[in-house]
Write a protein that holds these residues in place. Sequence first.
Motif, PDB file in Angstrom:
ATOM      1  N   UNK A  64       6.809   8.526 -38.568  1.00  0.00           N
ATOM      2  CA  UNK A  64       7.651   9.385 -37.741  1.00  0.00           C
ATOM      3  C   UNK A  64       7.092  10.796 -37.755  1.00  0.00           C
ATOM      4  N   UNK A  65       7.206  11.462 -36.603  1.00  0.00           N
ATOM      5  CA  UNK A  65       6.727  12.829 -36.473  1.00  0.00           C
ATOM      6  C   UNK A  65       7.718  13.842 -37.014  1.00  0.00           C
ATOM      7  N   UNK A  66       7.478  15.098 -36.719  1.00  0.00           N
ATOM      8  CA  UNK A  66       8.228  16.217 -37.287  1.00  0.00           C
ATOM      9  C   UNK A  66       9.720  16.107 -36.952  1.00  0.00           C
ATOM     10  N   UNK A  67      10.546  15.956 -37.978  1.00  0.00           N
ATOM     11  CA  UNK A  67      11.993  15.837 -37.790  1.00  0.00           C
ATOM     12  C   UNK A  67      12.633  17.219 -37.716  1.00  0.00           C
ATOM     13  N   UNK A  68      12.225  18.113 -38.585  1.00  0.00           N
ATOM     14  CA  UNK A  68      12.636  19.519 -38.598  1.00  0.00           C
ATOM     15  C   UNK A  68      14.155  19.710 -38.577  1.00  0.00           C
ATOM     16  N   UNK A  69      14.845  18.922 -39.374  1.00  0.00           N
ATOM     17  CA  UNK A  69      16.280  19.107 -39.510  1.00  0.00           C
ATOM     18  C   UNK A  69      17.115  18.528 -38.391  1.00  0.00           C
ATOM     19  N   UNK A  70      16.516  17.719 -37.516  1.00  0.00           N
ATOM     20  CA  UNK A  70      17.274  17.095 -36.415  1.00  0.00           C
ATOM     21  C   UNK A  70      17.841  15.756 -36.911  1.00  0.00           C
ATOM     22  N   UNK A  71      18.845  15.833 -37.754  1.00  0.00           N
ATOM     23  CA  UNK A  71      19.369  14.673 -38.464  1.00  0.00           C
ATOM     24  C   UNK A  71      19.962  13.632 -37.523  1.00  0.00           C
ATOM     25  N   UNK A  72      20.768  14.069 -36.551  1.00  0.00           N
ATOM     26  CA  UNK A  72      21.392  13.110 -35.637  1.00  0.00           C
ATOM     27  C   UNK A  72      20.347  12.331 -34.852  1.00  0.00           C
ATOM     28  N   UNK A  73      19.296  13.020 -34.417  1.00  0.00           N
ATOM     29  CA  UNK A  73      18.232  12.345 -33.668  1.00  0.00           C
ATOM     30  C   UNK A  73      17.455  11.395 -34.583  1.00  0.00           C
ATOM     31  N   UNK A  74      17.302  11.752 -35.846  1.00  0.00           N
ATOM     32  CA  UNK A  74      16.664  10.852 -36.807  1.00  0.00           C
ATOM     33  C   UNK A  74      17.445   9.554 -36.921  1.00  0.00           C
ATOM     34  N   UNK A  75      18.754   9.645 -37.108  1.00  0.00           N
ATOM     35  CA  UNK A  75      19.568   8.435 -37.204  1.00  0.00           C
ATOM     36  C   UNK A  75      19.512   7.633 -35.914  1.00  0.00           C
ATOM     37  N   UNK A  90       9.889  17.870 -42.596  1.00  0.00           N
ATOM     38  CA  UNK A  90      11.187  17.207 -42.645  1.00  0.00           C
ATOM     39  C   UNK A  90      12.279  18.161 -42.184  1.00  0.00           C
ATOM     40  N   UNK A  91      12.118  19.429 -42.532  1.00  0.00           N
ATOM     41  CA  UNK A  91      13.212  20.391 -42.393  1.00  0.00           C
ATOM     42  C   UNK A  91      12.759  21.647 -41.640  1.00  0.00           C
ATOM     43  N   UNK A  92      13.780  22.466 -41.308  1.00  0.00           N
ATOM     44  CA  UNK A  92      13.655  23.823 -40.775  1.00  0.00           C
ATOM     45  C   UNK A  92      13.607  23.861 -39.246  1.00  0.00           C
ATOM     46  N   UNK A  93      14.309  24.857 -38.731  1.00  0.00           N
ATOM     47  CA  UNK A  93      14.485  25.167 -37.309  1.00  0.00           C
ATOM     48  C   UNK A  93      15.573  24.310 -36.656  1.00  0.00           C
ATOM     49  N   UNK A  94      15.763  23.085 -37.105  1.00  0.00           N
ATOM     50  CA  UNK A  94      16.821  22.245 -36.566  1.00  0.00           C
ATOM     51  C   UNK A  94      18.157  22.524 -37.247  1.00  0.00           C
ATOM     52  N   UNK A  95      19.259  21.904 -36.755  1.00  0.00           N
ATOM     53  CA  UNK A  95      20.606  22.258 -37.213  1.00  0.00           C
ATOM     54  C   UNK A  95      21.033  21.648 -38.534  1.00  0.00           C
ATOM     55  N   UNK A  96      20.327  20.643 -39.050  1.00  0.00           N
ATOM     56  CA  UNK A  96      20.847  19.890 -40.208  1.00  0.00           C
ATOM     57  C   UNK A  96      19.743  19.629 -41.229  1.00  0.00           C
ATOM     58  N   UNK A  97      19.156  20.703 -41.738  1.00  0.00           N
ATOM     59  CA  UNK A  97      18.052  20.547 -42.683  1.00  0.00           C
ATOM     60  C   UNK A  97      18.503  19.851 -43.961  1.00  0.00           C
ATOM     61  N   UNK A  98      19.662  20.216 -44.485  1.00  0.00           N
ATOM     62  CA  UNK A  98      20.119  19.628 -45.744  1.00  0.00           C
ATOM     63  C   UNK A  98      20.360  18.128 -45.592  1.00  0.00           C
ATOM     64  N   UNK A  99      21.073  17.714 -44.563  1.00  0.00           N
ATOM     65  CA  UNK A  99      21.353  16.291 -44.367  1.00  0.00           C
ATOM     66  C   UNK A  99      20.064  15.497 -44.178  1.00  0.00           C
TER      67      UNK A  99
END
Length: 266
Positions: free
Chosen positions: A6-17, A38-47
């Motif tokens: 998988x490519x750069x998720x950047x905190x886009x948790x809903x799209x990951x699921x 995995x994280x940063x710039x998107x809305x849900x880095x922690x999740x």
Amino acid sequence: MTDYAIGDIQGCYDRLLEVLAIIGFSPSRDRLWVAGDIINRGPSSLATLRYIERLQASAEVVLGNHDLHLLAVALGGHKTRGKDTLDDILQAPDHDRLIEWLRQQQLCVYDPDRNFLMAHAGLPHIWSVEQALGYAKELAGVIRGPEAAEYFTHMYGNEPARWRENLTGMDRWRAATNYFTRMRFIAADGTLELATKESAGESPAGYSPWFNFPRPDKIRVIFGHWAALEGNTPDDQFIGLDTGCVWGGALTVMNLDTGEKTHCDC
């Protein structure tokens, strides 16, 4: 068992699921290769970070520049930047565990059976696979070891711009970091140009996209990092999976055996 990258998720948790549901991903059966950021710039880095961390042996993770930025803030005394979305991680009750887990991840992974290597920014033509694995192991040892605070304090910078085997100390570590996590354009002698972030057709004078240089070993390279490519490279030997989810593009997953790509719009 099916392996996916998988490519750069950047905190886009809903799209990951969402994209994992489309492919029917199951951690008990499948494995996910994460190409960094995995994280940063998107809305849900922690999740997002918690989800990938909970996958444990069902995930193969390489560090991206945004992942290293989080570690530099947590361990190197740096401040977050204006567009960062890292505060939820830094303030989380499980912050220490997540940071320690992130420190244990790799800079590149290699599958000799499938003949591919995954690194966040790619594989420069000046390195063999064996050299890249050696430098990645060396740098991972620094990140995990007692020199981590020094490394993260001085990690940022564009110099030295060209790899030389006789580099030592922070110069060596910073150069290796930039090849693994920031590289886009490179010269024939291996000099990096790190200011330009446009598409492959916007090469600065004297430089080319790193994947334009031929590799005699024919290794297949999976990478992220370069959203402006929209996943397009001139040769299927080089597989770009950053399709700009956090910028409103798509999140892309690829079946490592069939090469089939699955997208969800972001």
